[in-house]
Design an enzyme around this catalytic site. Structure first.
Site, short mmCIF file in Angstrom:
data_model
loop_
_atom_site.label_atom_id
_atom_site.label_comp_id
_atom_site.label_asym_id
_atom_site.label_seq_id
_atom_site.Cartn_x
_atom_site.Cartn_y
_atom_site.Cartn_z
N CYS A 17 -28.90 121.94 18.89
CA CYS A 17 -28.87 123.00 17.88
C CYS A 17 -30.21 123.72 17.76
O CYS A 17 -31.25 123.20 18.14
CB CYS A 17 -28.49 122.42 16.53
N ARG B 4 -28.99 127.35 22.49
CA ARG B 4 -29.00 125.93 22.18
C ARG B 4 -27.71 125.47 21.50
O ARG B 4 -27.49 124.26 21.33
CB ARG B 4 -30.18 125.61 21.26
N TRP C 65 -24.40 123.25 17.73
CA TRP C 65 -23.55 122.68 18.77
C TRP C 65 -23.02 121.38 18.19
O TRP C 65 -23.77 120.45 17.93
CB TRP C 65 -24.35 122.43 20.04
N ASN D 233 -31.12 118.82 13.88
CA ASN D 233 -30.75 118.70 15.29
C ASN D 233 -30.88 117.24 15.67
O ASN D 233 -31.97 116.68 15.59
CB ASN D 233 -31.67 119.56 16.15
N GLY D 234 -29.78 116.61 16.05
CA GLY D 234 -29.81 115.20 16.41
C GLY D 234 -28.60 114.48 15.88
O GLY D 234 -27.63 115.08 15.44
N GLU E 137 -23.46 121.06 43.16
CA GLU E 137 -24.06 122.06 42.29
C GLU E 137 -23.23 123.34 42.28
O GLU E 137 -23.08 123.98 41.23
CB GLU E 137 -25.50 122.35 42.75
N LYS F 13 -21.69 124.87 38.84
CA LYS F 13 -21.92 126.23 38.34
C LYS F 13 -20.60 126.94 38.06
O LYS F 13 -20.46 127.62 37.06
CB LYS F 13 -22.73 127.05 39.35
N GLU G 126 -18.94 125.42 34.94
CA GLU G 126 -19.72 125.67 33.73
C GLU G 126 -19.45 127.05 33.15
O GLU G 126 -19.28 127.19 31.94
CB GLU G 126 -21.22 125.55 34.04
N HIS H 164 -10.13 110.72 52.27
CA HIS H 164 -9.91 109.52 51.47
C HIS H 164 -9.41 109.87 50.06
O HIS H 164 -9.69 109.14 49.10
CB HIS H 164 -11.20 108.71 51.39
N LYS I 197 -28.04 124.41 26.14
CA LYS I 197 -29.08 124.41 27.16
C LYS I 197 -29.77 123.06 27.27
O LYS I 197 -30.02 122.57 28.36
CB LYS I 197 -30.11 125.50 26.83
#
Length: 620
Positions: free
Chosen positions: A2, A27, A75, A101-102, A493, A497, A500, A516, A615
Site C-alpha cells: 500500500c 503500490r 492493496w 502498510n503491512g 519471464e 509478463k 501479469e 512429459h 509493485k
C-alpha cells in the site's frame, strides 16, 4: 504494498496528499482514502473503492479543507476492497486517523481483547486494531505520540504506520516495524510530508531546484512531524540523531516521457539501464570487471564452494539465469531459489557460500526475510537492487545497484535487464578472480557487454513489427513459452509478463519437459512461443517446434537473424541479433516484453496497474 502520504503545513492538505497518492498508486489501487483535519479541528474522511481518481480531483470536486491530513491507496490483504475496509481507519470516538502498510500478525488476539473491553469495530481489516490501541492509550491519559509508541509495542509483524489526531492539526506520527514498506520523511519551509517512497514527497521537494533533505525510517524507528520540524526516536522513546540524505530533482521527478504508459517508457529505457549497470564496473581498456568495494577478498572468492541466488517473481527468473552464468563463467556450483520458500527452509550454508539476493525495490518481505536468515547462518551475502537505502541494502554486506531509475510500471522490465547485466558482471568477476577465465576470455566478455546497449536498442527499433504480431496473437487465451538451458527462464519471464498485464493464461516451460505433460495441451487454441537462438541446444528446440506443429499448434519463434531453416518451420518469427550465449537472455526478453505490452493494450488491460498486483510485495 500500500501507499501512504501525510502532510502538515500552511497549505491546503488535500491537493498535496492527492498528488502524492497518485504517484504511489503503483503500490496498490483497489481502494483509496484521505482524512483531513478541518479548521474546526474535526477529522473529515473521504474514501472510494477503486483508484485514487475516485476520490475526486486535486483541486475540484469538493475537496476536504484543512492544513493537515493523510491518505492511503490500498492493496488488500485483510478484508475485500470496500468502503468500510478502505483506509484511513478511525477509532470509536473518531479521534485518530490511521493508515497502514503491512500485516498485524496478532490482530485477532488484539481484536478479541479490545472487543471484550467494549471497542466496536467497523471493518474487516487488521489495521483497525491499531486505531483502537492508540485510542486506549489516549484514554489512559497518554499523549498522542506516547499512545502511538505504546501501540507499536503491542502489535507483531512488519508494518509501516502513520497517524494524525483530531485537534492535533500540527502533528503526524509515523513508525516502521520490521521490513514492510518504507517510510520517508521530508521537511522544508514549515511543511512536513511523510510517504511510502520518494515520489510521494515530490509535491514538497520539487519546489527546491536542488531537491531536499529526507530521512528514511529504519525498523523500530518513529518520527513525529510538525510544522516546526521532525523528531526521531527509537521504540524506547530515546531521541535519535537521524542522518538525512539529500535527493536531487532527478531522483524524484517521474513522467511517462511522452509514452502512453510507464511500462512502455521503461522498456524503451533499457539500453540506458544496461549502460548504467555497467558504469564504473568495467575497465574496458584492460578488459576486466572491477567491483569497487566488493566485500570478499580474492582469497575468499577463490575459497567459495557455491553460490545461491534468491528472488521472487521476475527476480527469481533473473536468479535462474544467474545460476547458468555463475556456473559457466564463474566455475562454481550455483543454485537458484524462490526467496519465499528459501526463508522457511533450513539450508546448509556457511561462510564459503555466497548468497546473492535480487530485488527491484529491496523491500520485498520474503526476500528480506530470507536475507536475515542467511546472515544468521553466517553465509556471505550481497544484493542486486534498484533502490538506494532499501532494507535489502542495509541487510546485505554489499549492494550492486541497478541504477535503472524509478520503475513505475508494476510489471518489471528495465530492472530485469539491469539484473541480467549485473549478473553477467558478477559471474565474470568471480571467474576472473578464481582464474577460471583467461585474460582473453575476460576481454571477450567485456567487449560483448559493451555491445549490449546497442543490441538492445536495435531490438526496440522494431516495435512496429511487434505490434503487428500482437494483433495476430491477441486472440489466443492460452500460451506455452518454451526454452532450453539458459533460455528456459526467459520463457518463464515471457509467460509471466503476458499473464501479469494481459490476464492471459501462460506457462513458461523447459522445452525438454514438453513431452512429459504440456504436450497434451497443444491444439489450435494454444499459441506456443519458442526461444530458439542458434546455440548448442538449437536442434533440440527445433525438434520441439516440429512436435508442436505436428499437433496443429501455432508457433511464434524467437530466432537468430538469418535463420531461414527455423523460419520455415514456424508460423511467425521474431529475429534477434547474433550474440554470445550469455547475452541471449537479455536480447530475447525485449521482444517478449513488447509483445506482452501490445497484446495487453489491444485487450484493453490496465498495463501499468494490472489487477491484484502491486509493485512491491512487502507482506507475505
Amino acid at each position: 504494498m500500500c501507499g501512504i502520504v501525510a502532510y502538515v503545513g500552511h497549505e491546503d492538505a488535500w491537493p498535496i496528499i492527492f498528488e502524492g497518492l497518485q504517484r504511489l498508486e503503483y503500490r496498490g489501487y483497489d481502494s483509496a482514502g484521505i482524512a483531513v483535519i478541518d479548521p474546526n479541528g474535526e477529522l473529515q474522511f473521504r474514501k472510494t473503492v477503486g483508484k485514487v481518481n475516485g476520490l475526486g480531483s486535486a483541486n475540484g470536486s469538493n475537496p476536504l479543507h484543512g492544513w493537515a491530513g493523510l491518505g492511503h491507496t490500498r492493496w488488500a490483504t485483510h478484508g475485500k476492497p470496500s468502503h468500510a475496509n478502505a483506509h484511513p481507519h478511525t477509532d470509536c470516538q473518531n479521534q485518530v486517523a490511521v493508515v497502514h502498510n503491512g500485516i498485524v500478525e496478532n490482530y485477532l488476539e488484539l481484536k478479541r481483547q479490545l472487543q471484550a473491553e467494549g471497542h466496536r469495530f467497523a471493518s474487516e481489516t487488521d489495521t483497525e486494531v491499531i486505531t483502537h490501541l492508540v485510542e486506549e492509550g489516549l484514554d489512559q491519559g497518554l499523549s498522542f505520540e506516547d499512545a502511538f509508541l505504546r501501540m507499536g509495542h503491542a502489535i507483531k509483524g512488519s508494518q509501516a504506520i502513520t497517524a494524525i489526531m483530531q485537534g492535533q492539526e500540527g502533528k503526524i506520527c509515523a513508525m516502521r516495524l520490521g521490513y514492510a514498506g518504507g517510510i520517508v520523511v521530508a521537511h522544508t519551509d514549515g511543511q512536513g510530508i511523510v510517504g511510502s517512497d520518494l515520489p510521494a514527497v515530490l509535491p514538497i521537494l520539487r519546489r527546491d531546484r536542488n531537491g531536499g533533505r529526507v530521512g528514511f525510517l529504519e525498523s523500530g524507528e518513529m518520527a513525529v512531524v510538525t510544522r516546526e520540524g521532525v523528531d526521531y526516536c527509537d521504540m524506547d522513546g530515546k531521541r535519535l540523531n537521524k542522518g538525512l540524505r539529500t535527493v536531487s530533482p532527478e531522483e524524484i521527478v517521474i513522467d511517462k516521457g511522452g509514452r502512453r504508459h510507464f511500462m512502455l517508457k521503461e522498456i524503451m529505457e533499457q539500453p540506458q539501464a544496461v549502460a548504467s549497470a555497467l558504469r564504473e564496473r568495467v575497465d574496458f581498456d584492460a578488459g576486466r570487471v572491477e567491483l569497487p568495494g566488493f566485500p570478499l577478498s580474492s582469497e575468499e572468492v577463490i575459497n567459495l564452494q557455491r553460490v545461491v541466488l534468491i528472488g521472487c517473481g521476475t527476480s527469481l527468473n533473473a536468479a535462474m539465469i544467474g545460476r547458468h552464468l555463475i556456473e559457466t563463467l564463474g566455475g562454481l556450483p550455483a543454485e537458484a531459489e524462490a526467496a519465499s520458500e528459501y526463508r522457511y527452509r533450513d539450508p546448509y550454508i556457511d561462510d564459503r557460500t555466497l548468497v546473492v539476493s535480487i530485488g527491484q525495490s529491496g523491500e520485498t518481505a520474503d526476500t528480506v526475510g530470507a536475507m536475515q536468515m542467511v546472515r544468521e547462518k553466517g553465509a556471505r551475502l550481497i544484493t542486486i537492487c534498484n533502490a538506494e537505502d532499501s532494507q535489502a541494502s542495509r541487510v546485505a554486506e554489499y549492494t550492486l545497484q541497478m541504477r535503472s531509475g524509478i520503475e513505475i510500471g508494476v510489471a518489471s522490465t528495465k530492472t530485469f535487464i539491469a539484473s541480467l547485466t549485473i549478473l553477467n558482471l558478477l559471474a565474470t568477476y568471480i571467474g576472473q578472480v578464481r582464474g577460471y577465465l583467461s585474460a582473453e576470455d575476460c576481454r571477450r566478455l567485456v567487449d560483448d557487454l559493451a555491445n549490449a546497449p546497442r543490441l538492445v536498442g536495435e531490438l526496440l527499433s522494431h516495435d512496429a513489427a511487434y505490434q503487428r504480431l500482437a494483433r495476430q496473437y491477441s486472440k489466443f487465451n492460452h500460451f506455452l513459452f518454451l526454452g532450453r538451458g539458459i533460455n528456459t527462464p526467459v520463457a518463464m519471464e515471457g509467460a509471466l509478463k503476458l499473464k501479469e498485464i494481459s490476464y492471459i493464461h501462460a506457462e513458461g516451460y523447459p522445452a525438454g519437459e514438453m513431452k512429459h505433460g504440456p504436450i497434451a495441451l497443444i491444439d489450435t487454441e494454444m499459441a506456443t512461443v519458442a526461444i530458439a537462438p542458434k546455440n548448442g541446444l538449437y536442434d533440440k528446440v527445433l525438434n520441439n517446434i516440429k512436435e508442436v506443429k505436428a499437433r496443429n499448434g501455432t508457433v511464434l519463434a524467437v530466432i537468430t537473424e538469418g535463420d531461414e531453416d527455423l523460419a520455415s518451420e514456424a508460423d511467425h518469427t521474431i529475429s534477434i541479433p547474433q550474440a554470445p550465449d550469455q547475452l541471449i537472455p537479455m536480447l530475447a526478453t525485449v521482444p517478449l516484453q513488447l509483445l506482452a505490452y501490445h497484446i495487453a493494450v489491444l485487450r484493453g488491460c490496465d498495463v501499468d496497474q494490472p489487477r491484484n498486483l502491486a509493485k512491491t510485495v512487502t507482506v507475505e
